[in-house]
Scaffold this active site. Structure first.
Site, PDB file in Angstrom:
ATOM      1  CE  LYS A 113      -4.231  -2.059   1.671  1.00 61.70           C
ATOM      2  NZ  LYS A 113      -3.808  -3.472   1.787  1.00 61.70           N
TER       3      LYS A 113
HETATM    4  C1  PLP Z   1      -4.415  -4.551   1.196  1.00 62.92           C
HETATM    5  C2  PLP Z   1      -3.658  -5.828   1.074  1.00 62.92           C
HETATM    6  C3  PLP Z   1      -4.047  -6.851   0.163  1.00 62.92           C
HETATM    7  C4  PLP Z   1      -5.298  -6.750  -0.689  1.00 62.92           C
HETATM    8  O1  PLP Z   1      -5.192  -5.785  -1.692  1.00 62.92           O
HETATM    9  P1  PLP Z   1      -6.512  -5.263  -2.468  1.00 62.92           P
HETATM   10  O2  PLP Z   1      -6.067  -4.098  -3.237  1.00 62.92           O
HETATM   11  O3  PLP Z   1      -7.497  -4.910  -1.377  1.00 62.92           O
HETATM   12  O4  PLP Z   1      -7.001  -6.383  -3.314  1.00 62.92           O
HETATM   13  C5  PLP Z   1      -3.261  -7.993   0.063  1.00 62.92           C
HETATM   14  N1  PLP Z   1      -2.153  -8.143   0.836  1.00 62.92           N
HETATM   15  C6  PLP Z   1      -1.756  -7.196   1.721  1.00 62.92           C
HETATM   16  C7  PLP Z   1      -0.551  -7.447   2.537  1.00 62.92           C
HETATM   17  C8  PLP Z   1      -2.491  -6.014   1.866  1.00 62.92           C
HETATM   18  O5  PLP Z   1      -2.089  -5.077   2.755  1.00 62.92           O
END
Ligand code: PLP
Length: 476
Positions: A113
């Site tokens: 993120k």
């Molecule tokens: C947020 C997250 C996901 C999922 O990603 P999306 O964009 O919601 O599909 C998967 N793995 C980790 C470690 C995350 O922080």
């Protein structure tokens, strides 16, 4: 470039107008009115660019209301070796022939993120300064999103963050990551309740339109288009690395991606990259036991889960009951039919909790035209995959990446490199690593001893009025 709503009823807007907005006024999500096309000559020109400059080239196709020199400076300030740990920013790590990981989690909070949120922080600061405005970001987190937002917004002018989290329910490492921040514009609020209570508070505050306007309340959740477009860049960067060198020329070789998915944000960026003409063969969507999306891609039925049917798993960032970005893909799948999307995601989901596209010819296109396939994995699969990866490749992967790797192996095809997106580092989910390997995961040096640092957090009851008073006092 103008942006339209997936429900067809909002005015067309420029990038900076939707940057600070969440949902479109008609309840839909914003998408560009078309996907800019990238041909092989352009790909050849981009191959070899530093990540920040590649980001600029891609973003400038979508952003026409920030001067080019400013946008390039924002990209260069965001994607640095200092912040992301390597000059490549998203290096590939080969596991075996035809299968590699793309490292997206070497940013400040050790999850993918950061890739988008760090850019969002700089875009917000730029745009708010230009308008002479302020923004108060109110959010709810059970872990990764909140810390990524706080590390992106800390110290930024014009922005305050109010992040609610369920008191005592995040991992000690995640709590320490967030609560050790001492920046004056970052406010951690530990709510005496569960994650749903936090989300209800955010909803209640946002639904009070007078309060929202007066205190300029905004969000940074994954439906923000700016986050999505920032993620498009690493699909290009992964393709360039996996196909280098390419003496036959661009387009001679395709790659596939496997994406551990929850809210469909990450893989939606892959769909955008593919729609722009990036030579992607398959987009493999991996879920954990919360298989809303796997069910759709197997059966054509999208069925939102009730709270009681949403499992708490060892890949918690994928524990979702509905996928908030999925509407964007369905909009494209149905030939951008806004009224139909409105009826599916508005009326049908609220009345029946599901919709069924299995008999619609468009459903076939999900696989054939858009390259989607899916699979689901379980706790036992994750543990086995972490153990196997450690034994054979001396690499420790986190539980979410393990969900991806497990499903990726089922879809590797000869001659098509398979890139698994690594979405977090194992230290964030240490308990599962101990279960799989019998020892603690490696801890990056900058996080040594963070659990012992002073914590800046306010514990509060699950009470909307109290939260509003807290926000108002901080803004006074
Ligand atoms: C947020 C997250 C996901 C999922 O990603 P999306 O964009 O919601 O599909 C998967 N793995 C980790 C470690 C995350 O922080």
């Amino acid at each position: 470039m103008l942006y339209v709503s997936t429900r067809g009823h909002a005015d067309r807007k420029h990038f900076c107008e939707i940057l600070l907005e969440g949902l479109a006024p008609d309840g839909g999500l914003y998408l560009p009115e078309r996907y800019p096309q990238v041909d092989s000559a352009t790909l050849a020109k981009w191959r070899g660019l530093p990540y920040a400059d590649l980001a600029f080239e891609i973003l400038s196709l979508y952003i026409d209301d920030i001067p080019a020199a400013d946008l390039r400076a924002i990209c260069r300030k965001t994607y640095t070796e200092k912040v992301f740990g390597t000059t490549e920013i998203v290096p590939l790590k080969k596991l075996e022939d035809g299968l590699c990981l793309e490292a997206l989690s070497n940013g400040p909070t050790l999850a993918f993120k950061d890739m988008a949120m760090q850019l969002l922080g700089n875009l917000f600061e730029y745009e708010l300064a230009r308008r002479g405005e302020e923004l108060n970001i109110l959010g709810a987190t059970s872990g990764d999103t909140g810390s990524a937002a706080e590390y992106a917004m800390r110290g930024k002018k014009g922005v305050r963050v109010f992040m609610t989290s369920p008191h005592g329910r995040m991992s000690p490492f995640q709590q320490a990551q967030m609560f050790s921040l001492q920046d004056a514009n970052i406010h951690n609020i530990a709510i005496e309740g569960v994650f749903d209570d936090c989300q209800d508070i955010v909803k209640a505050v946002s639904n009070d339109l007078d309060f929202k306007r007066k205190y300029r309340i905004g969000t940074v959740n994954s439906i923000n288009w700016a986050r999505l477009v920032a993620q498009v860049v690493y699909y290009f960067a992964g393709y360039f690395q996996a196909t280098s060198p390419l003496p036959e020329g661009e387009g001679a070789k395709k790659v596939s991606f496997t994406v551990p998915s929850g809210n469909f944000g990450n893989i939606c960026a892959g769909h955008v990259a593919r729609s722009m003409g990036l030579p992607i063969d398959k987009l493999v969507l991996a879920t954990n036991e919360n298989d809303v999306l796997d069910e759709f891609f197997r059966t054509g039925v999208y069925r939102v889960r009730a709270a009681a049917d949403t499992h708490e798993t060892s890949s918690p960032s994928m524990d979702i009951s509905k996928a908030s970005n999925f509407e964007r893909f369905v909009f494209d799948l149905l030939g951008r039919d806004g009224p139909r999307v409105k009826s599916l995601f508005g009326e049908q989901l609220s009345a029946q909790g599901k919709f069924d596209l299995s008999a619609d010819p468009a459903f076939k296109h999900a696989r054939e035209r858009y390259g989607f396939i899916s699979g689901k994995s379980t706790h036992a699969d994750r543990i086995a995959t972490i153990r196997d990866t450690h034994e054979r490749f001396k690499a420790t992967i986190d539980t979410h990446t393990a969900d991806g790797l497990k499903i990726a192996r089922q879809h590797v095809q000869p001659g098509v490199p398979m890139i698994v997106l690594e979405t977090a580092l194992p230290i964030k989910f240490a308990a599962s690593i101990v279960e799989a390997l019998g020892h603690e995961p490696e801890r990056p040096p900058q996080f040594e001893g963070i659990e012992k640092l002073p914590k800046r957090v306010k514990v509060m009851p699950a009470d909307v009025k109290a939260i509003k008073e807290f926000i108002a006092a901080e803004c006074a």
